[in-house]
Design a protein around this motif. Sequence first.
Motif, PDB file in Angstrom:
ATOM      1  N   ALA A 234       0.828  -1.201   0.000  1.00  0.00           N
ATOM      2  CA  ALA A 234       0.000   0.000   0.000  1.00  0.00           C
ATOM      3  C   ALA A 234       0.868   1.259   0.000  1.00  0.00           C
ATOM      4  CB  ALA A 234      -0.930  -0.004   1.216  1.00  0.00           C
ATOM      5  N   GLU A 235       1.918   1.271   0.833  1.00  0.00           N
ATOM      6  CA  GLU A 235       2.807   2.432   0.881  1.00  0.00           C
ATOM      7  C   GLU A 235       3.513   2.627  -0.457  1.00  0.00           C
ATOM      8  OE1 GLU A 235       6.464   4.297   3.590  1.00  0.00           O
ATOM      9  OE2 GLU A 235       5.770   2.234   3.954  1.00  0.00           O
TER      10      GLU A 235
ATOM     11  N   LEU B 243       9.566   3.370   3.623  1.00  0.00           N
ATOM     12  CA  LEU B 243       9.750   3.514   2.185  1.00  0.00           C
ATOM     13  C   LEU B 243       9.717   4.979   1.789  1.00  0.00           C
ATOM     14  CD1 LEU B 243       7.553   0.549   0.892  1.00  0.00           C
ATOM     15  CD2 LEU B 243      10.049   0.678   0.926  1.00  0.00           C
ATOM     16  N   GLN B 244       8.895   5.785   2.463  1.00  0.00           N
ATOM     17  CA  GLN B 244       8.818   7.194   2.102  1.00  0.00           C
ATOM     18  C   GLN B 244      10.136   7.907   2.382  1.00  0.00           C
ATOM     19  OE1 GLN B 244       5.523   8.368   4.882  1.00  0.00           O
ATOM     20  NE2 GLN B 244       6.890  10.041   5.433  1.00  0.00           N
ATOM     21  N   ALA B 245      10.809   7.573   3.486  1.00  0.00           N
ATOM     22  CA  ALA B 245      12.116   8.168   3.765  1.00  0.00           C
ATOM     23  C   ALA B 245      13.134   7.736   2.715  1.00  0.00           C
ATOM     24  CB  ALA B 245      12.592   7.775   5.160  1.00  0.00           C
ATOM     25  N   SER B 246      13.044   6.491   2.266  1.00  0.00           N
ATOM     26  CA  SER B 246      13.949   6.004   1.230  1.00  0.00           C
ATOM     27  C   SER B 246      13.700   6.726  -0.086  1.00  0.00           C
ATOM     28  CB  SER B 246      13.774   4.491   1.056  1.00  0.00           C
ATOM     29  OG  SER B 246      14.025   3.800   2.269  1.00  0.00           O
ATOM     30  N   ALA B 247      12.430   7.007  -0.397  1.00  0.00           N
ATOM     31  CA  ALA B 247      12.104   7.749  -1.616  1.00  0.00           C
ATOM     32  C   ALA B 247      12.619   9.182  -1.530  1.00  0.00           C
ATOM     33  CB  ALA B 247      10.600   7.739  -1.853  1.00  0.00           C
ATOM     34  N   GLU B 248      12.504   9.804  -0.359  1.00  0.00           N
ATOM     35  CA  GLU B 248      13.036  11.149  -0.172  1.00  0.00           C
ATOM     36  C   GLU B 248      14.543  11.170  -0.403  1.00  0.00           C
ATOM     37  OE1 GLU B 248       9.682  12.416   3.199  1.00  0.00           O
ATOM     38  OE2 GLU B 248      11.765  12.031   3.776  1.00  0.00           O
TER      39      GLU B 248
ATOM     40  N   LEU C 100       2.552  10.295   4.351  1.00  0.00           N
ATOM     41  CA  LEU C 100       1.671   9.214   3.892  1.00  0.00           C
ATOM     42  C   LEU C 100       0.894   8.620   5.060  1.00  0.00           C
ATOM     43  CD1 LEU C 100       4.195   7.245   1.616  1.00  0.00           C
ATOM     44  CD2 LEU C 100       2.848   9.266   1.028  1.00  0.00           C
ATOM     45  N   LYS C 101      -0.363   8.295   4.803  1.00  0.00           N
ATOM     46  CA  LYS C 101      -1.196   7.585   5.761  1.00  0.00           C
ATOM     47  C   LYS C 101      -1.898   6.451   5.021  1.00  0.00           C
ATOM     48  CE  LYS C 101      -0.388  10.666   9.003  1.00  0.00           C
ATOM     49  NZ  LYS C 101       0.450  10.364  10.198  1.00  0.00           N
TER      50      LYS C 101
ATOM     51  N   ILE D 246       0.614  13.231   0.687  1.00  0.00           N
ATOM     52  CA  ILE D 246       1.001  14.528   0.133  1.00  0.00           C
ATOM     53  C   ILE D 246       2.485  14.488  -0.173  1.00  0.00           C
ATOM     54  CG2 ILE D 246       1.199  17.010   0.541  1.00  0.00           C
ATOM     55  CD1 ILE D 246      -1.170  16.831   2.408  1.00  0.00           C
ATOM     56  N   MET D 247       2.847  15.005  -1.317  1.00  0.00           N
ATOM     57  CA  MET D 247       4.238  15.117  -1.745  1.00  0.00           C
ATOM     58  C   MET D 247       4.569  16.588  -1.942  1.00  0.00           C
ATOM     59  SD  MET D 247       5.846  13.627  -5.299  1.00  0.00           S
ATOM     60  CE  MET D 247       7.576  13.825  -5.755  1.00  0.00           C
ATOM     61  N   LEU D 248       5.658  17.045  -1.348  1.00  0.00           N
ATOM     62  CA  LEU D 248       6.192  18.385  -1.580  1.00  0.00           C
ATOM     63  C   LEU D 248       7.546  18.250  -2.258  1.00  0.00           C
ATOM     64  CD1 LEU D 248       5.532  20.219   1.824  1.00  0.00           C
ATOM     65  CD2 LEU D 248       4.097  20.237  -0.229  1.00  0.00           C
TER      66      LEU D 248
END
Length: 333
Positions: free
Chosen positions: A52-53, A149-154, A169-170, A188-190
Amino acid sequence: MKPANTIAWDDTVLPFQLDKSDIRGRVARLDGVLSGVLKQHAYPETVEALVAEMALLTALIGQTISLRWKLSLQVQTDGPVRMIATDYYAPTAGGEPARIRAYASFDEERLTDGAPFDQLGNGYFAVLIDQGDGMKPYQGISGLIGGSLQASAEAYFAQSEQLATRFSLKFGKSVEPGVGEHWRAGGIMLQHMPKASPHVSGEGGSGESGLLLAKDVVNEEDMENWNRANILLDTVEELEMIGPSVPPTDLLVRLFHEEAPRVYDAQQVKFGCTCSEDRVRQSLSIYSAKDIQTMTTPENRVEVDCQFCGAHYDLDPTSVGFEAKKDGDAAGA
């Protein structure tokens, strides 16, 4: 049937820009996409959370790219979850939805009671952009860091693209009146506009193992704007992200009204797979008749299952591979 107020913004990505901060962004909400992805497999819940993430990241990132064909995200690790792969296919025509598919490969006996990210171990986060025939694919790779995963994408965007990027992400299982338990996700992506990102020297960054982070690729004069936008984003609540009652436009006004948010046309996304019998035959065309024989069942068939959508293909072994019989071969023999 879903309540009417969940329909308008589910499975959409809304682009926006913060004019006063030189920042662009995306708001995504996924519901039916996740149902389409996850119903194809009986994943344990911890694996479902990772998929999902990853699907949410794919929707957000895919919409930022001027894409002719496909964006792929992939995680490969030495942990219990060996691989997660997602694809985002650009709309084929104006007004058409983009398509997302995803799957995970894992060793169930190695899964633990730990957090989903703990199931990944050491590995990498990869981005592949394929613009189609005649274009050379682009691939970038970064490490798995930061506990998500979001930190890895950043870290990927800072390291490989030198773009300051932030995700919030939620995701989780939702129960609504008249609707069975199902996964929902919102994010949300900034991203600081590319022209504002400085050239970074090879001295390394402030992240794990010297990886660059967002703060390493924002000019000093722009850091105040970037920090302010991130502080505002930190005030977002889970129900605002994935609940049915707050449209993304209202959410942006609530979060960033002083930054002059400007929205663009939303992009619809849906679950979709591109597999077909022709594609399966093409993938098997590199094998000899001897190789094909090793894939043949006792019933003298070659059976192939799509890992993304579960489609089953049942083929005559003499009709696949580079030594396959062509139409008329038998008559001319």
